[in-house]
Write a protein that holds these residues in place. Structure first.
Motif, mmCIF file in Angstrom:
data_model
loop_
_atom_site.group_PDB
_atom_site.id
_atom_site.type_symbol
_atom_site.label_atom_id
_atom_site.label_comp_id
_atom_site.label_asym_id
_atom_site.label_seq_id
_atom_site.Cartn_x
_atom_site.Cartn_y
_atom_site.Cartn_z
ATOM 1 N N PRO A 97 -4.015 10.946 42.479
ATOM 2 C CA PRO A 97 -3.386 12.172 41.944
ATOM 3 C C PRO A 97 -4.311 12.951 41.009
ATOM 4 O O PRO A 97 -4.286 14.182 41.004
ATOM 5 N N HIS A 101 -5.438 16.774 41.795
ATOM 6 C CA HIS A 101 -5.159 17.803 40.785
ATOM 7 C C HIS A 101 -6.439 18.490 40.331
ATOM 8 O O HIS A 101 -6.471 19.718 40.153
ATOM 9 N N ALA A 161 0.397 11.499 49.259
ATOM 10 C CA ALA A 161 0.356 11.980 47.875
ATOM 11 C C ALA A 161 1.027 13.340 47.733
ATOM 12 O O ALA A 161 1.434 13.726 46.624
ATOM 13 N N PRO A 165 8.234 11.452 45.619
ATOM 14 C CA PRO A 165 8.203 10.001 45.361
ATOM 15 C C PRO A 165 9.150 9.198 46.235
ATOM 16 O O PRO A 165 8.814 8.096 46.669
ATOM 17 N N GLU A 266 0.842 8.850 39.546
ATOM 18 C CA GLU A 266 1.744 9.987 39.381
ATOM 19 C C GLU A 266 2.632 9.801 38.154
ATOM 20 O O GLU A 266 2.958 10.777 37.468
ATOM 21 N N ARG A 269 0.595 10.853 35.142
ATOM 22 C CA ARG A 269 0.458 12.302 34.993
ATOM 23 C C ARG A 269 1.788 12.966 34.619
ATOM 24 O O ARG A 269 1.819 13.852 33.778
ATOM 25 N N SER A 270 2.880 12.544 35.241
ATOM 26 C CA SER A 270 4.162 13.193 34.974
ATOM 27 C C SER A 270 4.708 12.844 33.593
ATOM 28 O O SER A 270 5.497 13.602 33.033
#
Length: 412
Positions: A97, A101, A161, A165, A266, A269-270
């Motif tokens: 990820p 990004h 990706a 989810p 993920e 990052r989230s």
């Protein structure tokens, strides 16, 4: 003709966009780099030859423990060494990820990203074959190596990706259940199966009985596929079996390990700037429990060499434990300085992998040429392999440290 003020405003707008991209660019995750560094050091650490030292000191529990954790278990179960490949694979998923990004923030299109991913997959497969062919008379086509296994599944992980989810979890379940079902439906070896013909010695005590025998060494679906597939390539002699029981088809459940890493990346990052350490512990515990349940009920044994679905779950859970521990110490507790030696290695993992596979013999022979043999026997001949290995490891690290200082990173 545009006015000067109009040009200035356009330039200011462009500068602001550059600044916004710079701000949005992902910051390196020190915990992930440190974890990756530990994995690479464990891999490079084979040069310290704990097993040889343990043979010289057969009554030493200390050296026996070290030797056990620097070798792969014969079949079911695990030692620390068995966690190298799943950890490396898991961390590829964690980094995915961040990589996507970063490239999207630079304005790259999906098509360009996909083309780069396919090229990267090809390079990983080719590099794995190249490294396995170093001491062969011709190209040795084999696909069970860490790099080739990752390369075979990497493009699929990239495409997943971009899914939500829940669909990633669905994909993971389909992959693991479908793989398990295919093996379960393939005929198990009968009581008269000739194990010696597939390289299993007569004193082998690791075969399963009953339903679990579908996952016995070199008598399974993956073995049948390799006898067909690997003989499509030029070889010095016909492929009959892999001595260690490793299989090409393992890339399918290995993709499951990569997906677990993708989910972890993920979540990183989230959740930023928070670190989801608690979630990592909970998911890790659930995965380990699921793997153990499948193993002890005989539904699917935990075998790293053939990467059973239960191994994907069990080792994936341990990967989450490692990630949680590194994140807790480094990010939550703020203890970072101790991790610097690991980060130096972890930030240049491909270089570390190549150095360990290509330079080991050269470095050892050079040390013997210029320093002789006696200097490594100062603590006794039994500890000579260990002292020589420590010296080689220090050389490895200083090479990587020099590359770190020069910002020379090997990427694929």
């Amino acid at each position: 003709m545009p006015s000067i003020s109009g040009v200035e405003s356009k330039e200011a707008l462009q500068a602001e966009r550059v600044r916004s991209v710079t701000v949005a660019a992902p910051v390196r995750n020190v915990a992930v780099d440190a974890y990756r560094g530990l994995v690479m050091l464990l891999m490079m650490g084979e040069v310290m030859s704990f097993a040889r030292v343990a043979q010289a000191y057969p009554h030493s529990l200390f050296w026996r423990i070290l030797a056990y954790n620097q070798t792969h278990v014969e079949w079911a179960g695990l030692g620390l060494h068995d966690m190298i490949q799943p950890s490396f694979t898991f961390l590829v998923g964690v980094a995915l990820p961040y990589s996507i990004h970063s490239r999207l923030s630079k304005g790259q299109s999906f098509e360009k990203l996909l083309a780069h991913t396919i090229w990267r997959s090809f390079l990983l497969i080719a590099l794995g074959i190249f490294l396995r062919s170093i001491e062969s008379n011709q190209t040795y086509f084999t696909f069970e190596d860490t790099l080739t296994q990752i390369g075979l599944g990497y493009t699929a992980a990239f495409l997943l990706a971009f899914c939500k989810p829940k669909w990633q979890w669905v994909a993971l379940a389909v992959i693991l259940f479908g793989y398990w079902l295919a093996w379960a439906l393939y005929p198990a070896p009968g009581p008269n199966f000739d194990y010696a013909a597939v390289g299993v010695p007569t004193d082998w005590h690791h075969n399963f009985t009953g339903f679990a025998s579908h996952w016995n060494k070199n008598s399974n679906l993956g073995q049948a596929v390799d006898v067909w597939f690997l003989n499509l390539f030029p070889r010095t002699s016909r492929f009959l079996y892999n001595d260690g029981g490793y299989l090409t088809l393992s890339f399918i459940p290995t993709l499951g390990t990569m997906l677990l890493g993708l989910l972890a990346g993920e979540w990183f990052r989230s959740s930023a700037p928070r670190i989801p350490v608690k979630r990592f512990w909970i998911v890790g515990a659930a995965l380990v429990a699921a793997g153990l349940l499948l193993h002890f009920t005989g539904v699917c044994p935990i075998v790293k060499r053939i990467w059973t679905p239960s191994w994907t779950l069990f080792s994936g859970g341990i990967c989450f434990f490692f990630l949680a521990a590194f994140s807790w110490v480094i990010d939550l507790r703020g203890y970072r300085r101790w991790a610097f030696p690991l980060v130096v290695v972890g930030m240049n993992s491909i270089a570390a992998y190549l150095i360990a596979h290509l330079w080991e013999n050269f470095i050892i022979s050079s040390l013997h040429i210029h320093l002789g043999f006696q200097v490594f026997r100062i603590f006794g001949t039994g500890r000579e392999p260990f002292l020589l290995g420590v010296t080689v490891m220090l050389i490895y690290w200083f090479i990587l440290f020099w590359m770190y200082r020069k910002k020379l990173n090997v990427r694929i």
